[in-house]
Design an enzyme around this catalytic site. Structure first.
Site, PDB file in Angstrom:
ATOM      1  CB  CYS A  78      19.720 -30.877  -2.403  1.00 65.41           C
ATOM      2  SG  CYS A  78      19.449 -30.970  -4.162  1.00 65.41           S
ATOM      3  CB  CYS A  87      18.831 -24.028  -2.539  1.00 65.31           C
ATOM      4  SG  CYS A  87      17.247 -24.870  -2.551  1.00 65.31           S
ATOM      5  CB  CYS A 165      12.999 -30.309  -6.281  1.00 64.25           C
ATOM      6  SG  CYS A 165      13.287 -28.627  -5.703  1.00 64.25           S
ATOM      7  CD  GLN A 289       2.655 -14.205  -1.512  1.00 64.40           C
ATOM      8  OE1 GLN A 289       3.787 -14.661  -1.535  1.00 64.40           O
ATOM      9  NE2 GLN A 289       2.406 -12.915  -1.478  1.00 64.40           N
ATOM     10  CE1 TYR A 318       3.238  -0.877  -6.264  1.00 64.89           C
ATOM     11  CE2 TYR A 318       2.779  -0.157  -4.018  1.00 64.89           C
ATOM     12  CZ  TYR A 318       3.352   0.073  -5.249  1.00 64.89           C
ATOM     13  OH  TYR A 318       4.042   1.226  -5.472  1.00 64.89           O
ATOM     14  CG  ASP A 387       2.943  -7.455  -0.683  1.00 62.04           C
ATOM     15  OD1 ASP A 387       4.188  -7.444  -0.751  1.00 62.04           O
ATOM     16  OD2 ASP A 387       2.277  -8.507  -0.737  1.00 62.04           O
ATOM     17  CB  CYS A 414       9.711  -9.362  -1.656  1.00 65.52           C
ATOM     18  SG  CYS A 414       9.451  -8.310  -3.080  1.00 65.52           S
TER      19      CYS A 414
HETATM   20  N1  SAH Z   1      -0.172  -9.041  -1.875  1.00 65.43           N
HETATM   21  C1  SAH Z   1      -0.248  -9.598  -3.192  1.00 65.43           C
HETATM   22  C2  SAH Z   1       1.089  -9.732  -3.891  1.00 65.43           C
HETATM   23  C3  SAH Z   1       1.800  -8.474  -4.128  1.00 65.43           C
HETATM   24  S1  SAH Z   1       3.175  -8.670  -5.205  1.00 65.43           S
HETATM   25  C4  SAH Z   1      -0.841 -10.984  -3.128  1.00 65.43           C
HETATM   26  O1  SAH Z   1      -0.674 -11.652  -2.137  1.00 65.43           O
HETATM   27  O2  SAH Z   1      -1.420 -11.408  -4.110  1.00 65.43           O
HETATM   28  C5  SAH Z   1       3.241  -7.077  -5.924  1.00 65.43           C
HETATM   29  C6  SAH Z   1       2.119  -6.783  -6.881  1.00 65.43           C
HETATM   30  O3  SAH Z   1       2.243  -5.440  -7.323  1.00 65.43           O
HETATM   31  C7  SAH Z   1       2.113  -7.625  -8.137  1.00 65.43           C
HETATM   32  O4  SAH Z   1       0.869  -8.278  -8.211  1.00 65.43           O
HETATM   33  C8  SAH Z   1       2.272  -6.603  -9.277  1.00 65.43           C
HETATM   34  O5  SAH Z   1       1.546  -6.946 -10.416  1.00 65.43           O
HETATM   35  C9  SAH Z   1       1.743  -5.349  -8.658  1.00 65.43           C
HETATM   36  N2  SAH Z   1       2.213  -4.063  -9.191  1.00 65.43           N
HETATM   37  C10 SAH Z   1       3.411  -3.747  -9.705  1.00 65.43           C
HETATM   38  N3  SAH Z   1       3.494  -2.441 -10.004  1.00 65.43           N
HETATM   39  C11 SAH Z   1       2.287  -1.891  -9.664  1.00 65.43           C
HETATM   40  C12 SAH Z   1       1.748  -0.565  -9.713  1.00 65.43           C
HETATM   41  N4  SAH Z   1       2.463   0.458 -10.179  1.00 65.43           N
HETATM   42  N5  SAH Z   1       0.501  -0.365  -9.254  1.00 65.43           N
HETATM   43  C13 SAH Z   1      -0.235  -1.416  -8.762  1.00 65.43           C
HETATM   44  N6  SAH Z   1       0.228  -2.675  -8.700  1.00 65.43           N
HETATM   45  C14 SAH Z   1       1.473  -2.923  -9.141  1.00 65.43           C
END
Ligand code: SAH
Length: 459
Positions: A78, A87, A165, A289, A318, A387, A414
């Site tokens: 790039c 990046c 990009c 995603q 989550y 997650d 992550c």
């Molecule tokens: N697996 C999901 C992405 C998860 S990212 C997908 O693919 O869509 C993490 C997520 O946790 C986010 O959506 C965020 O809003 C949520 N989050 C953050 N704090 C939280 C909590 N205390 N309880 C529940 N969800 C929460």
């Protein structure tokens, strides 16, 4: 800690050997035990550096000359790599990036979690680690009376005009290029953030990788969009894959991209994409995603680790828009998803019915509060998937997992540092981490995503 004065001063020039990389991708050198961070230098390299900042315990230096190059050093493809900041790893071969990410996970698990014997597999990368992002958010400005757009220069609000990009979809480059050209042709002014005047603030594009559908979102300062019809005619003519053109109105003086009002100007409210066999509806504001190809790899791994037979009750904490929940539901008896953002749960429910998936329930709320409530209702999952965001799992949630005692916990993360911290807590509570699989969701950056599986130890 080193109590002596730092062995270097600002502007000193010296030759060092780079020993490691930080999680932000900077080279690490030691001078008499004192740590110097050297951005853009790679492990094994011998470099001549100039010290630019000296703190008590560590300093920063700039590469002046590379005496001995790493075999992983490559020419960044790039042209604005040095200025952009989007990046961080383009100067390292892709194989090198994957090794670096695996090592980073291994080191952090050991250092923070004390997990020495857990296998950390080689990072699963992409066969083509470019053009993978399905969403671009491009700031628009003016330079010498011309509408420009591209990226903010690293740590600044100066826009660098660019038409390409390499981590974005090509259609996104085409759309942004076209809109800049049309704005210049029709005299549509860019937003001026200092004076809070002008019209066009951002161009956002979203693309369905499996469907090739494109959404173009014009973020404007007010309702008015001069030459709207001509603009729509030109966009639909020049971008054959466009299915949706949306205006988002952001009247505020803010760095936040989107405002509260969103109107469809042409076409559909949603575009669609697939992850595996599951179809997702994506609106202008939906979370989705950004690298769908690697998301499938990650979630396939999560599914494999969940080891479902069809009889299990599963909790997806989550859960966001329910991506993992819907994946798991295909092989589980019932899945319960919980997520804090109401819009995400509305999307999750829409996506469940879009796919005719009925064995899922989604709840809005804090996972650490909803899960104990589910527990009190008698829900006893065999598998719990988490997650969490970068800060990791809430302590109360980990405690609920320990009282629910599922056979397996699948942890998608992550942030390796909070993963390590949380695995340690689960290990102390009677679980054993079987393996950790890093997956490269963001090639050319330093981010690394992991999925790992824990099993309840039999006593
Ligand atoms: N697996 C999901 C992405 C998860 S990212 C997908 O693919 O869509 C993490 C997520 O946790 C986010 O959506 C965020 O809003 C949520 N989050 C953050 N704090 C939280 C909590 N205390 N309880 C529940 N969800 C929460």
């Amino acid at each position: 800690m080193n109590k002596q004065a730092p062995p270097v001063k600002k502007n000193d020039q010296l030759r060092v050997t780079i020993q490691d990389l930080t999680h932000e991708g900077a080279g690490v050198a030691k001078v008499n035990g004192y740590t110097l961070f050297v951005p853009k230098a790679l492990p094994g390299e011998e470099v001549d550096i100039k010290v630019v900042k000296v703190n008590k315990g560590y300093g920063f230096a700039r590469v002046m000359n590379i005496e001995e190059e790493s075999p992983h050093r490559v020419e960044p493809p790039c042209t604005i790599y040095e200025r952009c900041g989007g990046c961080q790893m383009q100067h390292m071969s892709y194989d090198g990036q994957l090794l670096f990410k695996q090592k980073q996970v291994k080191d952090v698990l050991e250092r923070i979690g004390g997990l020495r014997s857990v296998p950390v597999h080689p990072t699963i990368g992409m066969s083509e680690p470019w053009r993978y992002r399905n969403k671009a958010q491009v700031p628009i400005g003016e330079e010498g009376g011309l509408v420009i757009g591209g990226f903010y220069q690293e740590r600044s609000h100066t826009i660098i005009d660019t038409d390409k990009c390499l981590i974005q979809a090509e259609e996104s480059d085409d759309a942004v290029h076209l809109i800049k050209r049309l704005a210049n042709e029709y005299g549509i002014r860019a937003y001026d953030e200092k004076k809070h005047r002008g019209t066009l603030r951002h161009v956002v594009t979203r693309k369905g990788y499996e469907t090739d559908e494109l959404m173009v979102i014009l973020v404007t300062r007010g309702k008015e969009l001069p030459h709207k019809q001509k603009l729509l005619d030109a966009i639909t003519k020049k971008l054959p894959n466009v299915k949706s053109i949306v205006q988002n109105i952001n009247i505020k003086r803010t760095n936040v991209i989107f405002g509260d009002e969103t109107n469809v100007l042409w076409g559909e409210e949603y575009i669609y994409d697939y992850i595996g066999d599951i179809k997702f509806a994506i609106s202008a504001r939906s979370f989705f995603q950004v690298n769908p190809e690697q998301t499938k790899v990650l979630y396939d791994k999560a599914l494999e680790y969940a080891n479902l037979t069809g009889d299990e009750i599963v909790i997806d904490a989550y859960c966001g828009i329910g991506t993992i929940s819907l994946f798991l539901a295909q092989q589980a008896k019932h899945v319960y998803g919980v997520e804090i953002v109401p819009d995400a749960i509305a999307d999750a429910k829409r996506n469940a019915s879009l796919n005719g998936i009925e064995n899922v329930d989604f709840a809005v709320g804090e996972a650490e509060k909803v899960m104990p409530w589910w527990y009190a209702q008698g829900i006893r999952p065999e598998v719990i998937v988490v997650d969490p965001p970068r800060k990791g799992c809430d302590q109360a949630l980990l405690e609920t997992i320990l009282s629910m005692k599922p056979d397996r916990v699948v942890y998608v993360s992550c942030n390796p540092a909070t993963l390590a911290r949380d695995l340690k807590i689960l290990e102390e509570g009677g679980y054993e981490t079987k393996e950790v699989q890093p997956v490269d969701m963001f090639p050319q950056s330093t981010h690394v995503e992991c999925v790992s599986v824990l099993e309840l130890k039999k006593i």
